[in-house]
Scaffold this motif. Structure first.
Motif, short mmCIF file in Angstrom:
data_model
loop_
_atom_site.label_atom_id
_atom_site.label_comp_id
_atom_site.label_asym_id
_atom_site.label_seq_id
_atom_site.Cartn_x
_atom_site.Cartn_y
_atom_site.Cartn_z
N VAL A 2 -6.24 -14.60 38.05
CA VAL A 2 -5.86 -13.22 37.77
C VAL A 2 -4.34 -13.10 37.81
O VAL A 2 -3.68 -13.68 38.66
CB VAL A 2 -6.52 -12.25 38.79
CG1 VAL A 2 -6.09 -12.57 40.22
CG2 VAL A 2 -6.21 -10.80 38.45
N ILE A 3 -3.80 -12.38 36.84
CA ILE A 3 -2.37 -12.15 36.76
C ILE A 3 -2.10 -10.65 36.93
O ILE A 3 -2.76 -9.82 36.30
CB ILE A 3 -1.79 -12.61 35.39
CG1 ILE A 3 -2.10 -14.09 35.16
CG2 ILE A 3 -0.29 -12.35 35.34
CD1 ILE A 3 -1.50 -15.04 36.16
N ARG A 4 -1.14 -10.35 37.80
CA ARG A 4 -0.80 -8.95 38.09
C ARG A 4 0.68 -8.70 37.82
O ARG A 4 1.49 -9.61 37.95
CB ARG A 4 -1.12 -8.62 39.55
CG ARG A 4 -2.59 -8.80 39.91
CD ARG A 4 -2.85 -8.52 41.38
NE ARG A 4 -4.24 -8.75 41.74
CZ ARG A 4 -5.23 -7.90 41.57
NH1 ARG A 4 -4.96 -6.71 41.04
NH2 ARG A 4 -6.47 -8.19 41.91
N ARG A 5 0.99 -7.49 37.47
CA ARG A 5 2.41 -7.09 37.37
C ARG A 5 3.00 -7.16 38.78
O ARG A 5 2.43 -6.58 39.72
CB ARG A 5 2.52 -5.67 36.82
CG ARG A 5 3.93 -5.26 36.43
CD ARG A 5 3.98 -3.79 36.09
NE ARG A 5 3.82 -2.96 37.30
CZ ARG A 5 3.64 -1.65 37.30
NH1 ARG A 5 3.52 -1.00 36.16
NH2 ARG A 5 3.52 -0.99 38.44
N PRO A 6 4.13 -7.85 38.96
CA PRO A 6 4.55 -8.19 40.32
C PRO A 6 5.38 -7.14 41.05
O PRO A 6 6.20 -7.48 41.91
CB PRO A 6 5.38 -9.46 40.09
CG PRO A 6 6.01 -9.24 38.75
CD PRO A 6 4.96 -8.52 37.94
N TYR A 7 5.19 -5.88 40.73
CA TYR A 7 5.88 -4.85 41.50
C TYR A 7 5.03 -3.58 41.52
O TYR A 7 4.25 -3.30 40.61
CB TYR A 7 7.27 -4.56 40.92
CG TYR A 7 7.29 -3.90 39.56
CD1 TYR A 7 7.40 -2.52 39.41
CD2 TYR A 7 7.20 -4.67 38.40
CE1 TYR A 7 7.43 -1.92 38.16
CE2 TYR A 7 7.23 -4.08 37.14
CZ TYR A 7 7.34 -2.70 37.04
OH TYR A 7 7.35 -2.11 35.79
N VAL A 8 5.19 -2.84 42.59
CA VAL A 8 4.45 -1.60 42.76
C VAL A 8 5.26 -0.70 43.68
O VAL A 8 6.05 -1.18 44.51
CB VAL A 8 3.04 -1.88 43.36
CG1 VAL A 8 3.14 -2.37 44.80
CG2 VAL A 8 2.14 -0.66 43.28
N THR A 9 5.12 0.60 43.51
CA THR A 9 5.74 1.56 44.42
C THR A 9 4.68 2.04 45.41
O THR A 9 3.60 2.48 45.01
CB THR A 9 6.33 2.75 43.65
OG1 THR A 9 7.32 2.27 42.73
CG2 THR A 9 6.97 3.75 44.60
N TYR A 10 5.00 1.91 46.68
CA TYR A 10 4.04 2.26 47.74
C TYR A 10 4.77 3.12 48.77
O TYR A 10 5.77 2.69 49.35
CB TYR A 10 3.50 0.98 48.38
CG TYR A 10 2.38 1.18 49.38
CD1 TYR A 10 1.11 1.54 48.96
CD2 TYR A 10 2.61 0.98 50.74
CE1 TYR A 10 0.08 1.71 49.86
CE2 TYR A 10 1.58 1.15 51.66
CZ TYR A 10 0.32 1.50 51.21
OH TYR A 10 -0.71 1.68 52.13
#
Length: 394
Positions: free
Chosen positions: A268-276
Motif C-alpha cells: 500500500v502506498i500513501r501520501r506521506p503527509y497529513v494535518t492532525y
C-alpha cells in the motif's frame, strides 16, 4: 533555537533521518525496543544495500558494516534453468538488521541524539505532536500511526500477493561471482539467495516469496527452528536444485534460533503527509511506502525518501512547516516511489512477453544481462524496461 523533531521508529528510514537531521535540529527517536532487545531478538526481514543507499550512508557518516566480500552480481534463474549472471555497476551488501540497527542506535546516542523507549499508540499522537515542532512516522510495516491518504492508483491489491519466508543459514556454498541469486518459479513464486553478514559471521539468506496456496506455500504453522530448516531443505531439493547441490547437510542450519521469519504484507502506498490537530505530520519508509518485498527495494526506497525528506526540512528549516512543506516532500519523492511501486507490482504478476524475451537475450548478451542486474540497483531502469518499452512497441 533549533526546531525539535520527533522520529517514531528506528528502522532504516528513522535512523538515516536521525543522522541526516541531527546537526540542524534537536532530534529525538522514540522506539519500543532497546538495542540489546533488537540484537538478541528475531530477524526482521532482509535488506540489500545497493550502491545508491551505500552512498547515502557514506554521506551521513553512518556506521560502516564490516564486510569482507561485497555483492558484485545478480544471478538469474527461471525454473531450473540458469540464464545468466549480470554484474552490478557498484557493489552491494547485506547486513543483519539486528546488528546494523543496534550499531546505528548506539552511535547516534553517543552523538547526542536522544532515544526514548516507549510504544507509541495512535491515541497518544495528539499529546506527542504538541511536544514537538514536527513528528515523523517511521514505524515501518506496523504503521502508520495516522490515516495518511491512500494513493489508490499505486495500491491495487487488497490481499498479500506473496507469503514471505526467510531464514539465515550456514552451510551453503556461495555462488560465484558473489551476488544475489534470483530464482523465478513461474506460477509458484520466487527464491532469493542473499549472502549476508551477521554477528555470528557470514550466512546465506534464503528468502522464499510464495504465491499463496501454491507449491512453495508449505511453511504454514511451522514455529520450530528444526522443522523450518528441514522444510527449507525439502523445497530447495524439489524446486531449486542449484542451491540444494551447494548445501553441506552436516553444516546446514539456522545461524541462531531466532534467525527465521514468516510474514505476509499487502502493499500500500500513501501520501506521506497529513494535518492532525492543525499540525503537519510526515511519514517516511514502509509506514507510507510499503511495497511487496519481491523486488528487494524496501531498504533502498526508504533510504532515498529519507534523504529527500531531510533535504526538504533543511532547505525550509526557517519556514513555517505546514501542508505546503508536505507537498514539496511528496513532489520530490513521488516519481521514484511510482517507478519502484509499478515495477514491483508488475513483478508479482506473470512477466510481460517482452521482458521474457529480454531475459532470453541476456543469455547471449552480457550488456543486457548487466542491465537486468541494474534493475535492482536502480529501479528506474526496470520501470523503463517494463513500461516505456511496452509503450514504444504499441
Amino acid at each position: 533555537m533549533k526546531k525539535r523533531i520527533c522520529i517514531v521508529g528506528s528502522g532504516i528510514a528513522g535512523l538515516q533521518l536521525a543522522y541526516a537531521l541531527k546537526e540542524d535540529f534537536e532530534v529525538t527517536v522514540i522506539h519500543h525496543r532497546s538495542p540489546d532487545e533488537i540484537r538478541d531478538g528475531r530477524i526482521m526481514s532482509t535488506q540489500v544495500h545497493f550502491g545508491s543507499t551505500r552512498a547515502r550512508e557514506k554521506r551521513y557518516q553512518m556506521p560502516k558494516a564490516k564486510v569482507e566480500n561485497l555483492l558484485e552480481s545478480i544471478h538469474i534463474t527461471i525454473g531450473t534453468k540458469k540464464l545468466f549472471v549480470g554484474m552490478l555497476k557498484e557493489p552491494a551488501l547485506s547486513v543483519d538488521q539486528r546488528l546494523y540497527y543496534t550499531d546505528c542506535m548506539n552511535d547516534l546516542e553517543k552523538q547526542g541524539v536522544a532515544f526514548h523507549r516507549k510504544r507509541v499508540e495512535k491515541e497518544n499522537m495528539k499529546t506527542l505532536i504538541e511536544q514537538y515542532d514536527l513528528v515523523i512516522d517511521c514505524t515501518g510495516k506496523s504503521g502508520p500511526l495516522l490515516p495518511f491518504p491512500l494513493e489508490k492508483d499505486l495500491s491495487p491489491f487488497h490481499l498479500p500477493e506473496r507469503k514471505c519466508i526467510v531464514g539465515y543459514f550456514t552451510g551453503i556454498k556461495p555462488n560465484q561471482p558473489l551476488g544475489v541469486n534470483v530464482n523465478v518459479l513461474p506460477g509458484q513464486g520466487e527464491m532469493f539467495e542473499i549472502p549476508a553478514v551477521t554477528e555470528q559471521g557470514p550466512v546465506t539468506i534464503l528468502f522464499v516469496t510464495a504465491v499463496p496456496d501454491k507449491q512453495l506455500d508449505v511453511f504454514k504453522g511451522i514455529t520450530d527452528e528444526q522443522l523450518f530448516t528441514e522444510q527449507m531443505k525439502v523445497i530447495t531439493q524439489n524446486f531449486f536444485p542449484d542451491i540444494y547441490n551447494r548445501i553441506n547437510e552436516e553444516q546446514f542450519a539456522l545461524c541462531d534460533n531466532k534467525a527465521f521469519l514468516q510474514m505476509a504484507i499487502t502493499p500500500v502506498i500513501r501520501r506521506p503527509y497529513v494535518t492532525y490537530h492543525d499540525k503537519l505530520v510526515l511519514g517516511c519508509g514502509d509506514s507510507v511506502f510499503l511495497n511487496d518485498p519481491i523486488s528487494g527495494q524496501g531498504c533502498n526506497l526508504s533510504s532515498y525518501c529519507a534523504e529527500q525528506l531531510a533535504d526538504t526540512l533543511i532547505e525550509f528549516k526557517h519556514s513555517t512547516w505546514d501542508s505546503q512543506l508536505g507537498e514539496r516532500y511528496w513532489n520530490r519523492t513521488k516519481t521514484f516511489v511510482k517507478q519502484v511501486t509499478e515495477w514491483t507490482n508488475a513483478m508479482t504478476q506473470p512477466l510481460p512477453e517482452h521482458i521474457v524475451q529480454m531475459l532470453m537475450e541476456g543469455v547471449q548478451n552480457q550488456e543486457i544481462a548487466d542491465g537486468v542486474a541494474g534493475w535492482f540497483a536502480d529501479p528506474s531502469t526496470a520501470h523503463q524496461d517494463f513500461f516505456q518499452t511496452t509503450k514504444s512497441n504499441s
